[in-house]
Design a protein around this motif. Structure first.
Motif, PDB file in Angstrom:
ATOM      1  N   LEU A 135       0.763  -1.161  -0.065  1.00  0.00           N
ATOM      2  CA  LEU A 135      -0.078  -0.112  -0.031  1.00  0.00           C
ATOM      3  C   LEU A 135       0.734   1.281   0.008  1.00  0.00           C
ATOM      4  O   LEU A 135       0.675   2.165  -0.729  1.00  0.00           O
ATOM      5  N   ASP A 136       2.014   1.324   0.796  1.00  0.00           N
ATOM      6  CA  ASP A 136       2.784   2.373   0.953  1.00  0.00           C
ATOM      7  C   ASP A 136       3.491   2.468  -0.559  1.00  0.00           C
ATOM      8  O   ASP A 136       3.705   3.618  -1.159  1.00  0.00           O
ATOM      9  N   HIS A 137       3.997   1.379  -0.979  1.00  0.00           N
ATOM     10  CA  HIS A 137       4.594   1.552  -2.349  1.00  0.00           C
ATOM     11  C   HIS A 137       3.674   1.999  -3.329  1.00  0.00           C
ATOM     12  O   HIS A 137       3.958   2.784  -4.496  1.00  0.00           O
ATOM     13  N   MET A 138       2.567   1.811  -3.442  1.00  0.00           N
ATOM     14  CA  MET A 138       1.359   2.187  -4.296  1.00  0.00           C
ATOM     15  C   MET A 138       0.986   3.785  -4.028  1.00  0.00           C
ATOM     16  O   MET A 138       0.891   4.454  -5.160  1.00  0.00           O
ATOM     17  N   LYS A 139       0.958   3.973  -3.123  1.00  0.00           N
ATOM     18  CA  LYS A 139       0.633   5.311  -2.663  1.00  0.00           C
ATOM     19  C   LYS A 139       1.763   6.400  -3.038  1.00  0.00           C
ATOM     20  O   LYS A 139       1.316   7.627  -3.259  1.00  0.00           O
TER      21      LYS A 139
END
Length: 186
Positions: free
Chosen positions: A92-96
């Motif tokens: 999720l952090d990578h996608m954000k």
């Protein structure tokens, strides 16, 4: 006799009025650029003592609802209630941080597995968990869409444009913050 420290103010010389060539008739902005006619009008206002800025006109800040918080802030504050695994949180952090203007992230599970040094099945489980909570969904092979209410600040131009273009899709992918029951009251 000493010279006076100040001189009396003299009236400024009358300014020469030079006119520019007539501007073309007004037209709408093209590709975000204003027309020459509108630019000329703004320069004339500047000469008359106005100010000139290249920023877009400011819109007043509007609060939607009773809370003065953005949806992304509310989700971020309650992210712990989703009980995401460590790998899900990493994805999720990578996608954000790696999405484009349409909130699309181009990545494959094998690329993410290599990036994080884990197996592809672990990444697959993480994406499934994120999809279950509607943080992301698969658009096509190797392309995932991050939910715009989580990806962007509430009321930003990008967020408004995406919400408008994804209208019915967002209704099917609503992020619902889970309620947490207190263990002591059971």
């Amino acid at each position: 006799m000493a010279q006076p420290l100040r001189r009396s103010a003299q009236a400024p010389a009358p300014a020469k009025t030079s006119r520019l060539a007539p501007a073309p008739p007004p037209s709408d902005a093209v590709n975000g650029m204003e027309s020459a006619h509108l630019l000329l009008k703004r320069f004339e206002q500047l000469v008359e003592g106005g100010t000139f800025t290249k920023d877009a006109p400011r819109r007043p800040y509007v609060f939607y609802g009773t809370q003065h918080l953005s949806m992304s802030q509310v989700i971020e504050d309650n992210l712990w209630k989703f009980k995401l695994s460590g790998m899900s949180r990493d994805v999720l952090d990578h996608m954000k941080t790696n999405h484009d203007a349409e909130a699309l992230v181009e990545m494959t599970q094998s690329e993410l597995a290599g990036k994080f040094g884990v197996s592809q099945s672990k990444v697959s489980r993480a994406i499934t968990q994120l999809s279950h909570h509607n943080f992301t969904w698969k658009e096509r092979r190797g392309v995932y869409r991050l939910h715009p209410l989580y990806a962007y600040r509430w009321g930003s131009d990008k967020q408004r444009r995406l919400v408008r273009s994804l209208g019915k899709t967002l209704l099917a992918h609503e992020i619902v913050i889970p309620t947490v029951r207190n263990e002591a009251t059971r």
